[in-house]
Design a protein around this motif. Structure first.
Motif, PDB file in Angstrom:
ATOM      1  N   ALA A 226     -16.089   6.482   1.497  1.00  0.00           N
ATOM      2  CA  ALA A 226     -15.419   5.550   0.685  1.00  0.00           C
ATOM      3  C   ALA A 226     -13.959   5.790   0.523  1.00  0.00           C
ATOM      4  O   ALA A 226     -13.135   5.137   0.658  1.00  0.00           O
ATOM      5  N   ARG A 227     -13.798   7.279   0.596  1.00  0.00           N
ATOM      6  CA  ARG A 227     -12.330   7.673   0.646  1.00  0.00           C
ATOM      7  C   ARG A 227     -11.704   7.224   1.734  1.00  0.00           C
ATOM      8  O   ARG A 227     -10.648   6.788   2.001  1.00  0.00           O
ATOM      9  N   ARG A 228     -12.294   7.340   3.054  1.00  0.00           N
ATOM     10  CA  ARG A 228     -11.886   7.134   4.432  1.00  0.00           C
ATOM     11  C   ARG A 228     -11.576   5.601   4.390  1.00  0.00           C
ATOM     12  O   ARG A 228     -10.463   5.130   5.084  1.00  0.00           O
ATOM     13  N   ARG A 229     -12.261   4.712   3.955  1.00  0.00           N
ATOM     14  CA  ARG A 229     -12.221   3.336   3.979  1.00  0.00           C
ATOM     15  C   ARG A 229     -11.064   3.063   3.186  1.00  0.00           C
ATOM     16  O   ARG A 229     -10.187   2.160   3.324  1.00  0.00           O
ATOM     17  N   LEU A 230     -10.665   3.638   2.005  1.00  0.00           N
ATOM     18  CA  LEU A 230      -9.564   3.687   1.217  1.00  0.00           C
ATOM     19  C   LEU A 230      -8.187   3.871   1.973  1.00  0.00           C
ATOM     20  O   LEU A 230      -7.099   3.095   1.835  1.00  0.00           O
ATOM     21  N   ILE A 231      -8.363   4.984   2.873  1.00  0.00           N
ATOM     22  CA  ILE A 231      -7.095   5.159   3.282  1.00  0.00           C
ATOM     23  C   ILE A 231      -6.945   4.197   4.484  1.00  0.00           C
ATOM     24  O   ILE A 231      -5.677   4.096   4.847  1.00  0.00           O
ATOM     25  N   GLU A 232      -7.865   3.881   5.100  1.00  0.00           N
ATOM     26  CA  GLU A 232      -7.736   2.655   6.113  1.00  0.00           C
ATOM     27  C   GLU A 232      -7.104   1.404   5.535  1.00  0.00           C
ATOM     28  O   GLU A 232      -6.206   0.676   6.067  1.00  0.00           O
ATOM     29  N   THR A 233      -7.553   1.105   4.150  1.00  0.00           N
ATOM     30  CA  THR A 233      -6.880  -0.003   3.458  1.00  0.00           C
ATOM     31  C   THR A 233      -5.385   0.125   3.157  1.00  0.00           C
ATOM     32  O   THR A 233      -4.598  -0.701   3.353  1.00  0.00           O
ATOM     33  N   LEU A 234      -4.956   1.491   2.577  1.00  0.00           N
ATOM     34  CA  LEU A 234      -3.821   1.783   2.530  1.00  0.00           C
ATOM     35  C   LEU A 234      -2.882   1.757   3.902  1.00  0.00           C
ATOM     36  O   LEU A 234      -1.797   1.209   3.822  1.00  0.00           O
ATOM     37  N   GLN A 235      -3.252   2.206   4.779  1.00  0.00           N
ATOM     38  CA  GLN A 235      -2.544   1.926   6.267  1.00  0.00           C
ATOM     39  C   GLN A 235      -2.545   0.468   6.661  1.00  0.00           C
ATOM     40  O   GLN A 235      -1.481  -0.154   7.028  1.00  0.00           O
ATOM     41  N   ALA A 236      -3.557  -0.402   6.218  1.00  0.00           N
ATOM     42  CA  ALA A 236      -3.347  -1.847   6.350  1.00  0.00           C
ATOM     43  C   ALA A 236      -2.293  -2.621   5.547  1.00  0.00           C
ATOM     44  O   ALA A 236      -1.755  -3.636   6.029  1.00  0.00           O
ATOM     45  N   ASN A 237      -2.324  -1.770   4.468  1.00  0.00           N
ATOM     46  CA  ASN A 237      -1.159  -2.519   3.660  1.00  0.00           C
ATOM     47  C   ASN A 237       0.079  -1.667   3.580  1.00  0.00           C
ATOM     48  O   ASN A 237       1.080  -1.856   2.695  1.00  0.00           O
ATOM     49  N   GLY A 238       0.448  -1.267   4.912  1.00  0.00           N
ATOM     50  CA  GLY A 238       1.779  -0.912   5.111  1.00  0.00           C
ATOM     51  C   GLY A 238       2.037   0.535   4.766  1.00  0.00           C
ATOM     52  O   GLY A 238       3.330   1.008   4.678  1.00  0.00           O
ATOM     53  N   ILE A 239       1.088   1.466   4.394  1.00  0.00           N
ATOM     54  CA  ILE A 239       1.321   2.917   3.954  1.00  0.00           C
ATOM     55  C   ILE A 239       1.258   3.494   5.134  1.00  0.00           C
ATOM     56  O   ILE A 239       0.387   3.753   5.903  1.00  0.00           O
ATOM     57  N   THR A 240       2.364   4.059   5.635  1.00  0.00           N
ATOM     58  CA  THR A 240       2.752   4.989   6.970  1.00  0.00           C
ATOM     59  C   THR A 240       3.160   6.428   6.725  1.00  0.00           C
ATOM     60  O   THR A 240       3.182   7.054   7.652  1.00  0.00           O
ATOM     61  N   ASP A 241       3.749   6.778   5.495  1.00  0.00           N
ATOM     62  CA  ASP A 241       3.910   8.117   5.241  1.00  0.00           C
ATOM     63  C   ASP A 241       2.832   8.951   5.466  1.00  0.00           C
ATOM     64  O   ASP A 241       1.902   8.756   4.599  1.00  0.00           O
ATOM     65  N   LEU A 242       2.810  10.065   6.533  1.00  0.00           N
ATOM     66  CA  LEU A 242       1.515  10.746   6.439  1.00  0.00           C
ATOM     67  C   LEU A 242       1.122  11.825   5.361  1.00  0.00           C
ATOM     68  O   LEU A 242      -0.005  11.863   5.384  1.00  0.00           O
ATOM     69  N   ALA A 243       2.286  12.239   4.747  1.00  0.00           N
ATOM     70  CA  ALA A 243       1.764  13.061   3.629  1.00  0.00           C
ATOM     71  C   ALA A 243       1.602  12.220   2.425  1.00  0.00           C
ATOM     72  O   ALA A 243       0.428  12.976   1.646  1.00  0.00           O
ATOM     73  N   VAL A 244       1.656  11.093   2.257  1.00  0.00           N
ATOM     74  CA  VAL A 244       1.197  10.298   1.196  1.00  0.00           C
ATOM     75  C   VAL A 244      -0.184  10.054   1.643  1.00  0.00           C
ATOM     76  O   VAL A 244      -1.068  10.183   0.867  1.00  0.00           O
ATOM     77  N   LEU A 245      -0.736   9.788   2.855  1.00  0.00           N
ATOM     78  CA  LEU A 245      -2.063   9.524   3.155  1.00  0.00           C
ATOM     79  C   LEU A 245      -2.882  10.835   3.103  1.00  0.00           C
ATOM     80  O   LEU A 245      -4.063  10.667   2.805  1.00  0.00           O
ATOM     81  N   ARG A 246      -2.182  11.936   3.421  1.00  0.00           N
ATOM     82  CA  ARG A 246      -2.812  13.037   3.342  1.00  0.00           C
ATOM     83  C   ARG A 246      -3.215  13.548   1.781  1.00  0.00           C
ATOM     84  O   ARG A 246      -4.432  13.874   1.566  1.00  0.00           O
TER      85      ARG A 246
END
Length: 218
Positions: free
Chosen positions: A12-32
């Motif tokens: 579920a966490r991995r799917r959320l991170i993929e959603t964040l990336q799809a919504n324009g979140i590119t900062d790797l520190a934020v995704l981490r």
């Protein structure tokens, strides 16, 4: 630093991170940070199964934990490098506080609802978050003792920028805050240059009202 997400929520966490990336979140520190912080620890057990949905959830006392995309966008707009001192207004569940603990050197967070602050303090301690200081009080006043701040992030909507934030923001620092009416707001980023705040609008959002001396009256 906040503890890692357990294996039961890994997919579920991995799917959320993929959603964040799809919504324009590119900062790797934020995704981490989202990859490392257990969102289910910050929501009531009755909605824990929904913790990794990209949705706001109730946390009691008439408050919500924001949609993860909104949190991520606010944090990305701060453009943190890990060396900053950050003020968070509205500790709420403590989830964004934990995210910030991975992104900044020091985090100072203010909450006006005692029950929420007590619960957030308990969870952050359980997750061994050590670079965060918490204060019960009127968030519209800021926290002058530790100013200036390289970043200020506000988790409630204000009709305008409270004067203490402008005063407590460091030169070159960024303030991320929803500005508008009680019902409709725009997420705004203010950068302090030569003592003045330069505004940039990010997009429409909906937050609970920022209550206090320099915000909405209850």
């Amino acid at each position: 630093m906040a503890g890692a997400v357990g294996p039961e929520f890994r997919g579920a966490r991995r799917r959320l991170i993929e959603t964040l990336q799809a919504n324009g979140i590119t900062d790797l520190a934020v995704l981490r940070a989202f990859d490392m912080v257990a969102r289910h620890a910050f929501v009531p057990t009755g909605v824990a199964h929904r913790a990794y949905e990209d949705a706001a959830l109730p946390i009691g006392n008439g408050q919500t934990i924001s949609q993860p995309t909104v949190h991520a966008r606010s944090l990305q707009e701060l453009r943190l490098t890990g060396r900053e001192r950050v003020l968070e207004v509205g500790t709420g569940s403590g989830y964004q506080t934990a995210l910030l603990s991975h992104l900044a050197a020091q985090v100072f967070s203010i909450e006006r609802v005692p029950a929420l602050l007590d619960r957030a303090r308990e969870i952050l301690a359980q997750l061994d978050v050590r670079n965060v200081s918490l204060l019960l009080g009127d968030g519209t006043l800021g926290w002058r003792d530790y100013a200036p701040y390289d970043g200020i992030v506000v988790g409630a909507a204000s009709p305008d920028v409270p004067l203490p934030y402008a005063e407590q923001l460091a030169e070159g620092g960024r303030l991320v805050i929803p500005i508008g009416t009680r019902d409709e707001q725009t997420l705004c980023v203010f950068t302090k240059r030569n003592g003045a705040l330069e505004r940039r609008d990010v997009g429409p959002v909906r937050f609970v009202p920022l209550l206090g001396a320099h915000g909405w009256q209850s």
